[in-house]
Design an enzyme around this catalytic site. Structure first.
Site, PDB file in Angstrom:
ATOM      1  N   LYS A  69      37.874  51.628  49.796  1.00  0.00           N
ATOM      2  CA  LYS A  69      38.766  50.568  49.307  1.00  0.00           C
ATOM      3  C   LYS A  69      37.977  49.302  48.955  1.00  0.00           C
ATOM      4  O   LYS A  69      38.175  48.689  47.892  1.00  0.00           O
ATOM      5  CB  LYS A  69      39.804  50.254  50.389  1.00  0.00           C
ATOM      6  CG  LYS A  69      40.610  49.029  50.157  1.00  0.00           C
ATOM      7  CD  LYS A  69      41.587  49.215  49.025  1.00  0.00           C
ATOM      8  CE  LYS A  69      42.153  47.874  48.580  1.00  0.00           C
ATOM      9  NZ  LYS A  69      43.277  48.023  47.711  1.00  0.00           N
ATOM     10  N   CYS A 128      43.251  40.206  46.527  1.00  0.00           N
ATOM     11  CA  CYS A 128      42.484  41.437  46.778  1.00  0.00           C
ATOM     12  C   CYS A 128      41.044  41.300  46.296  1.00  0.00           C
ATOM     13  O   CYS A 128      40.110  41.284  47.091  1.00  0.00           O
ATOM     14  CB  CYS A 128      43.134  42.615  46.060  1.00  0.00           C
ATOM     15  SG  CYS A 128      44.873  42.760  46.441  1.00  0.00           S
ATOM     16  N   LYS A 142      47.261  36.308  37.112  1.00  0.00           N
ATOM     17  CA  LYS A 142      47.062  37.201  35.971  1.00  0.00           C
ATOM     18  C   LYS A 142      48.331  37.211  35.121  1.00  0.00           C
ATOM     19  O   LYS A 142      49.335  36.628  35.526  1.00  0.00           O
ATOM     20  CB  LYS A 142      46.603  38.591  36.398  1.00  0.00           C
ATOM     21  CG  LYS A 142      47.532  39.371  37.262  1.00  0.00           C
ATOM     22  CD  LYS A 142      46.850  40.692  37.573  1.00  0.00           C
ATOM     23  CE  LYS A 142      47.831  41.725  38.029  1.00  0.00           C
ATOM     24  NZ  LYS A 142      47.197  43.023  38.211  1.00  0.00           N
TER      25      LYS A 142
HETATM   26  N1  SAJ Z   1      40.383  39.902  35.712  1.00  0.00           N
HETATM   27  C1  SAJ Z   1      39.486  39.375  34.758  1.00  0.00           C
HETATM   28  N2  SAJ Z   1      38.954  40.212  33.827  1.00  0.00           N
HETATM   29  C2  SAJ Z   1      39.275  41.530  33.773  1.00  0.00           C
HETATM   30  C3  SAJ Z   1      40.166  42.070  34.734  1.00  0.00           C
HETATM   31  C4  SAJ Z   1      40.702  41.224  35.696  1.00  0.00           C
HETATM   32  O1  SAJ Z   1      39.187  38.175  34.770  1.00  0.00           O
HETATM   33  O2  SAJ Z   1      38.754  42.216  32.873  1.00  0.00           O
HETATM   34  C5  SAJ Z   1      40.943  39.016  36.738  1.00  0.00           C
HETATM   35  C6  SAJ Z   1      42.463  38.881  36.648  1.00  0.00           C
HETATM   36  O3  SAJ Z   1      42.834  37.906  35.702  1.00  0.00           O
HETATM   37  C7  SAJ Z   1      42.808  38.460  38.061  1.00  0.00           C
HETATM   38  C8  SAJ Z   1      41.786  39.231  38.897  1.00  0.00           C
HETATM   39  O4  SAJ Z   1      40.754  39.597  38.015  1.00  0.00           O
HETATM   40  O5  SAJ Z   1      42.629  37.081  38.246  1.00  0.00           O
HETATM   41  C9  SAJ Z   1      42.318  40.457  39.605  1.00  0.00           C
HETATM   42  O6  SAJ Z   1      43.225  41.153  38.779  1.00  0.00           O
HETATM   43  P1  SAJ Z   1      43.259  42.752  38.636  1.00  0.00           P
HETATM   44  O7  SAJ Z   1      44.340  43.101  37.695  1.00  0.00           O
HETATM   45  O8  SAJ Z   1      41.921  43.249  38.305  1.00  0.00           O
HETATM   46  O9  SAJ Z   1      43.545  43.288  40.102  1.00  0.00           O
HETATM   47  P2  SAJ Z   1      44.642  42.976  41.265  1.00  0.00           P
HETATM   48  O10 SAJ Z   1      44.049  41.982  42.194  1.00  0.00           O
HETATM   49  O11 SAJ Z   1      45.985  42.694  40.722  1.00  0.00           O
HETATM   50  O12 SAJ Z   1      44.700  44.431  41.966  1.00  0.00           O
HETATM   51  C10 SAJ Z   1      43.503  45.029  42.437  1.00  0.00           C
HETATM   52  C11 SAJ Z   1      43.419  46.471  41.911  1.00  0.00           C
HETATM   53  N3  SAJ Z   1      42.089  47.010  42.173  1.00  0.00           N
HETATM   54  C12 SAJ Z   1      41.352  47.591  41.207  1.00  0.00           C
HETATM   55  O13 SAJ Z   1      41.727  47.687  40.049  1.00  0.00           O
HETATM   56  C13 SAJ Z   1      40.022  48.154  41.605  1.00  0.00           C
HETATM   57  C14 SAJ Z   1      44.488  47.330  42.593  1.00  0.00           C
HETATM   58  O14 SAJ Z   1      44.353  48.691  42.209  1.00  0.00           O
HETATM   59  C15 SAJ Z   1      44.361  47.212  44.126  1.00  0.00           C
HETATM   60  O15 SAJ Z   1      45.353  48.000  44.789  1.00  0.00           O
HETATM   61  C16 SAJ Z   1      44.575  45.760  44.477  1.00  0.00           C
HETATM   62  O16 SAJ Z   1      43.519  44.999  43.873  1.00  0.00           O
HETATM   63  C17 SAJ Z   1      44.553  45.630  45.992  1.00  0.00           C
HETATM   64  O17 SAJ Z   1      45.643  45.519  46.600  1.00  0.00           O
HETATM   65  O18 SAJ Z   1      43.472  45.707  46.597  1.00  0.00           O
END
Ligand code: SAJ
Length: 420
Positions: free
Chosen positions: A211, A265, A331
């Site tokens: 994880k 996360c 996001k």
């Molecule tokens: N972000 C960027 N650039 C990107 C992708 C994301 O700047 O290309 C930023 C987003 O804007 C945001 C942050 O990253 O601020 C996190 O967003 P996210 O959509 O990547 O992830 P979370 O936090 O909503 O959810 C993540 C997910 N983990 C992965 O994709 C590896 C989800 O599957 C997990 O279950 C969750 O964390 C968790 O609960 O741990």
């Protein structure tokens, strides 16, 4: 095999999991220390925002399969999904896991299965087994009797994406780390009640690390994109075009830069690796630092934009400048402000800007605390009519739809490449 399951922690993960289990006609007893959440659930309502969840919860409660309480009751299996934040020094805080374990210990019975789902530093599940054993010396645990223990214990991380939780709970593969093979086997049987994807067994430490690895992988990759955006800005190159071109390579897949990394996360979990392995986790730490420092870089671009306008128009005073921050959530198209870099940047702008600051966030009704008095929440049209500088912080769908001609005479700081 399981008729009654207890879900301890009814938040963003626990409540959807409880509801999906209940929708498979399992009796689910939800436990939470938050009386407000418990009361809402027992009325068939939800206290969090997540698509589709309201209908499943209301049906599960009205059909009698889901019930919430503040006090743990006996069940055949206990799933724990409580918060694991970090403290000021980035050290993980597992006190909610300890409190949850100690609260269920008195009602445990021989044959029970206990599963930890909270994102946790490696070793937490074994620590949880110790806490349970301390309270219940009359029962045996896997660390004492292996597969012959009275209680089975496993770690099974949630991996669902906020906004898609109900779908992903059923359709994502699950990693199941039992303290013994029998623990894994029983946990797998439980998840198979509602998981339509694969449930893959491993040991408990690998599951915990898996994880943390998933979220650190994403964090490191976003840090790469964020660092590139700063380099490209210096070199006069569009990072968005660059990434699109580089991603044409069959083995390159760069993520998108932004104003920083938010949420509860990805901005948190990598620290669980760093805090246990400070010497070794060098790249993971630097990635965190790169992403955490991105809001400051955005603020420097905003200051630069203000200075350029004042240089070009010496008759204007700084206090006459109007700045508009587009988006505050962590996001797009959600209402969640937790650890949001957009929110952090907008607050700082309101404090550094002597003129008016406008915020446009269609998913909330009131500005949270921390803004300079007078900062206004307004709609897209008002902001575009009045602002000198528009700062795009979140790529909400409605911001994508703004026609280019409405932005023609504005100074733009676009952290998402939406209006390039
Ligand atoms: N972000 C960027 N650039 C990107 C992708 C994301 O700047 O290309 C930023 C987003 O804007 C945001 C942050 O990253 O601020 C996190 O967003 P996210 O959509 O990547 O992830 P979370 O936090 O909503 O959810 C993540 C997910 N983990 C992965 O994709 C590896 C989800 O599957 C997990 O279950 C969750 O964390 C968790 O609960 O741990």
């Amino acid at each position: 095999m399981f008729n009654t399951v207890s879900m301890v922690g009814l938040g963003y993960i626990g409540l959807p999991t409880a509801a999906v289990l209940a929708s498979r006609k399992i009796k689910v007893i939800g436990v939470d220390i938050n009386q407000h959440a418990v009361d809402a659930i027992n009325r068939g309502q939800i206290h969090i925002v997540e698509p589709e969840l309201d209908i499943i919860v209301s049906e599960a409660v009205s059909q009698g399969y889901l019930r919430a309480t503040t006090k743990p009751e006996p069940a055949e299996a206990f799933l724990i999904a409580v918060p694991t934040p970090f403290m000021g020094d980035h050290e993980p805080d597992v006190s909610f896991v300890e409190a949850a374990a100690r609260s269920i210990a008195p009602v445990l019975k021989k044959g029970n299965l206990v599963i930890l789902e909270s994102t946790s530093p490696v070793g937490t599940t074994e620590q949880m087994a110790e806490w349970l054993a301390q309270v219940r010396p009359d029962l045996s645990f896997p660390q004492q009797k292996g597969d012959y223990a009275d209680i089975n214990i496993a770690y099974c991380p949630e991996r669902v994406l906020p906004g898609r939780v109900v779908h992903e709970l059923v359709h994502n593969d699950r990693v199941i780390g039992g303290m013994t093979p029998n623990c894994s086997y029983r946990a797998k049987q439980l998840y198979k009640i509602f998981v339509e994807a694969e449930c893959i067994a491993t040991n408990v430490r690998t599951a915990e690390m898996c994880k943390l690895t998933e979220n650190s992988f994403r964090d490191v990759n976003i840090a790469f994109a964020n660092e590139l955006s700063i380099i490209c800005d210096k070199l006069g190159i569009s990072v968005w075009e660059l990434i699109t071109l580089a991603n044409r390579h069959p083995r390159v897949n760069i993520l998108q830069p932004g104003p920083g990394v938010g949420g509860h996360c990805i901005a948190v979990d990598p620290w669980f690796i760093v805090s246990k392995n400070p010497e070794e986790a060098r790249l993971i730490r630097v990635a965190r630092e790169v992403n955490d420092s991105k809001p400051n870089w955005v603020l420097s671009k905003v200051r630069q934009a203000m200075a350029e306008i004042l240089m070009a128009h010496p008759e204007r005073r700084a206090s006459s400048l109007k700045l508009a921050c587009f988006g505050l959530t962590f996001k797009p198209d959600i209402d969640d402000l937790r650890e949001s870099p957009a929110l952090e940047i907008a607050r700082e702008i309101s404090l550094l800007n002597p003129g008016a600051t406008l915020c446009i966030e269609p998913n909330i009704n009131n500005l949270p605390e921390g803004f300079r008095i007078g900062t206004q929440l307004c709609d897209v049209e008002y902001a575009l009519e009045n602002a000198d500088i528009v700062i795009l912080l979140v790529d909400h769908k409605i911001f994508k739809e703004i026609p280019a001609n409405k932005l023609t005479y504005k100074t733009i700081v676009d952290t998402r490449g939406l209006w390039r």
